[in-house]
Design a protein around this motif. Structure first.
Motif, PDB file in Angstrom:
ATOM      1  N   ALA A 205      25.498 -13.435  34.724  1.00  0.00           N
ATOM      2  CA  ALA A 205      25.344 -14.741  36.000  1.00  0.00           C
ATOM      3  C   ALA A 205      24.003 -15.211  35.391  1.00  0.00           C
ATOM      4  CB  ALA A 205      24.974 -13.959  37.215  1.00  0.00           C
ATOM      5  N   HIS A 206      23.022 -14.872  34.979  1.00  0.00           N
ATOM      6  CA  HIS A 206      21.842 -15.563  34.298  1.00  0.00           C
ATOM      7  C   HIS A 206      22.138 -16.218  33.180  1.00  0.00           C
ATOM      8  CE1 HIS A 206      17.936 -16.197  33.084  1.00  0.00           C
ATOM      9  NE2 HIS A 206      18.019 -15.500  32.116  1.00  0.00           N
ATOM     10  N   ARG A 207      23.092 -16.080  32.284  1.00  0.00           N
ATOM     11  CA  ARG A 207      23.195 -16.675  30.909  1.00  0.00           C
ATOM     12  C   ARG A 207      24.401 -17.603  30.911  1.00  0.00           C
ATOM     13  NH1 ARG A 207      20.995 -15.048  26.536  1.00  0.00           N
ATOM     14  NH2 ARG A 207      22.711 -15.596  25.228  1.00  0.00           N
ATOM     15  N   GLY A 208      25.236 -17.532  32.302  1.00  0.00           N
ATOM     16  CA  GLY A 208      26.361 -18.458  32.459  1.00  0.00           C
ATOM     17  C   GLY A 208      27.359 -18.134  31.522  1.00  0.00           C
TER      18      GLY A 208
ATOM     19  N   ASP B 216      24.163 -25.216  33.168  1.00  0.00           N
ATOM     20  CA  ASP B 216      24.333 -24.826  34.506  1.00  0.00           C
ATOM     21  C   ASP B 216      24.286 -23.322  34.576  1.00  0.00           C
ATOM     22  OD1 ASP B 216      24.823 -24.597  37.120  1.00  0.00           O
ATOM     23  OD2 ASP B 216      26.790 -25.348  37.110  1.00  0.00           O
ATOM     24  N   PRO B 217      23.572 -22.427  34.845  1.00  0.00           N
ATOM     25  CA  PRO B 217      23.985 -20.958  34.733  1.00  0.00           C
ATOM     26  C   PRO B 217      24.731 -20.619  36.072  1.00  0.00           C
ATOM     27  CG  PRO B 217      21.438 -21.340  35.181  1.00  0.00           C
ATOM     28  CD  PRO B 217      22.259 -22.675  35.097  1.00  0.00           C
ATOM     29  N   GLN B 218      24.750 -21.257  37.049  1.00  0.00           N
ATOM     30  CA  GLN B 218      25.544 -20.723  38.215  1.00  0.00           C
ATOM     31  C   GLN B 218      27.100 -20.818  37.806  1.00  0.00           C
ATOM     32  OE1 GLN B 218      25.187 -19.163  41.082  1.00  0.00           O
ATOM     33  NE2 GLN B 218      23.048 -19.024  40.189  1.00  0.00           N
ATOM     34  N   ILE B 219      27.556 -19.671  37.549  1.00  0.00           N
ATOM     35  CA  ILE B 219      29.071 -19.393  37.314  1.00  0.00           C
ATOM     36  C   ILE B 219      29.658 -18.614  38.410  1.00  0.00           C
ATOM     37  CG2 ILE B 219      29.045 -19.950  34.812  1.00  0.00           C
ATOM     38  CD1 ILE B 219      28.958 -16.637  34.873  1.00  0.00           C
ATOM     39  N   SER B 220      30.913 -18.710  38.598  1.00  0.00           N
ATOM     40  CA  SER B 220      31.433 -17.825  39.457  1.00  0.00           C
ATOM     41  C   SER B 220      32.792 -16.974  38.737  1.00  0.00           C
ATOM     42  CB  SER B 220      32.107 -18.760  40.684  1.00  0.00           C
ATOM     43  OG  SER B 220      33.520 -18.964  40.321  1.00  0.00           O
TER      44      SER B 220
END
Lengths: 168, 100
Positions: B51-54, A123-127
């Motif tokens: 953001a792309h690589r998490g 899940d590459p969506q990180i905050s």
């Protein structure tokens, strides 16, 4: 976020950032160049927010657009740099354009494939909220984080020394 | 869909514009300003790849870059102030000798 809305915001911020950057490079009056950079920082902070990097977006706005560029404006006004500067020689401008274009071409051919590497996480969506960044800074990057305080102390001391020398 | 390659293209363009400013400006204050633009172009690609690589490490690097840039600006502006007191000009051509 809705992909269409994301694209609209991206192109809005990207266009604004490019226009403001051109202002930084070409504005004749120094104060306008500084204010263009403030504008560019605002657009870049918007792009950071779009990438869920809220903490760095706020730091960019508060520390950069807020403090650092106010310092620039202060120096511009203190030194009364309100006169337009003489432009560079056309030949050196052409050379600079060639170098900048070359660097852009190299970045696009050699650097751009990096973006094609697939993501590590499922899940590459990180905050990038304050808590997540703080956990990283105080665990994995604790030593470099502590070393920045030495760097800031060195900067403060060097400014004190520079200011003293000028008076003597 | 906006991918990391869009952000990378934008950041490369900002970097090239900053480099052009760095090479053509004669006012040392504006040279410093162009360097700031280039630093932030690099920051943009760090954040977009994070953001792309998490991986949040990219954002931690941006945090450090901003810290170093803030220190660099304060020392740089102090040197420019001294240059102005010494030569009455902030032109890069006025700074010809290191010693005074």
């Amino acid at each position: 976020m809705n992909p269409v809305l994301e694209a609209v915001f991206f192109y809005l911020f990207a266009g604004g950032a490019i226009a403001a950057a051109l202002g930084v490079a070409f504005a004749r009056v120094p104060l306008y160049a500084v204010l263009s950079l403030v504008l560019a920082m605002g657009f870049i902070a918007g792009l950071f927010a779009l990438l869920q990097a809220t903490l760095v977006a706020w730091i960019l706005l508060l520390v950069y657009a807020g403090a650092v560029l106010v310092l620039f404006v202060f120096v511009v006004m203190l030194l009364q740099l309100d006169k337009a500067e003489p432009g560079a020689h056309p030949a050196s401008k052409a050379m600079a354009a060639l170098v900048a274009g070359g660097v852009f071409a190299v970045l696009m051919t050699l650097g751009r494939p990096v973006t094609g590497i697939p993501a590590m996480n499922a899940d590459p969506q990180i905050s990038g909220g304050t808590e997540a960044i703080a956990r990283l800074l105080f665990n994995r990057y604790l030593v470099p984080f502590e070393l920045t305080s030495v760097l800031l102390l060195a900067a403060v001391l060097s400014i004190v020394v520079l200011a003293k020398k000028a008076k003597a | 869909m906006i991918g990391p390659e869009h952000y990378f293209t934008l950041s490369a363009a900002l970097f090239a514009i900053g480099l052009f400013g760095l090479l053509t400006r004669r006012n040392s204050l504006l040279v410093l300003l162009s360097i700031e633009l280039m630093l932030n172009a690099a920051n943009l690609s760090f954040v977009s790849l994070a953001a792309h690589r998490g991986d949040l490490a990219g954002q931690a690097v941006v945090f450090f870059t901003m810290l170093v840039a803030a220190a660099e600006v304060t020392v740089g502006l102090a040197i420019i102030m001294l240059l102005f007191r010494k030569h009455g000009s902030v032109s890069t051509e006025a700074a010809r000798n290191l010693k005074w």
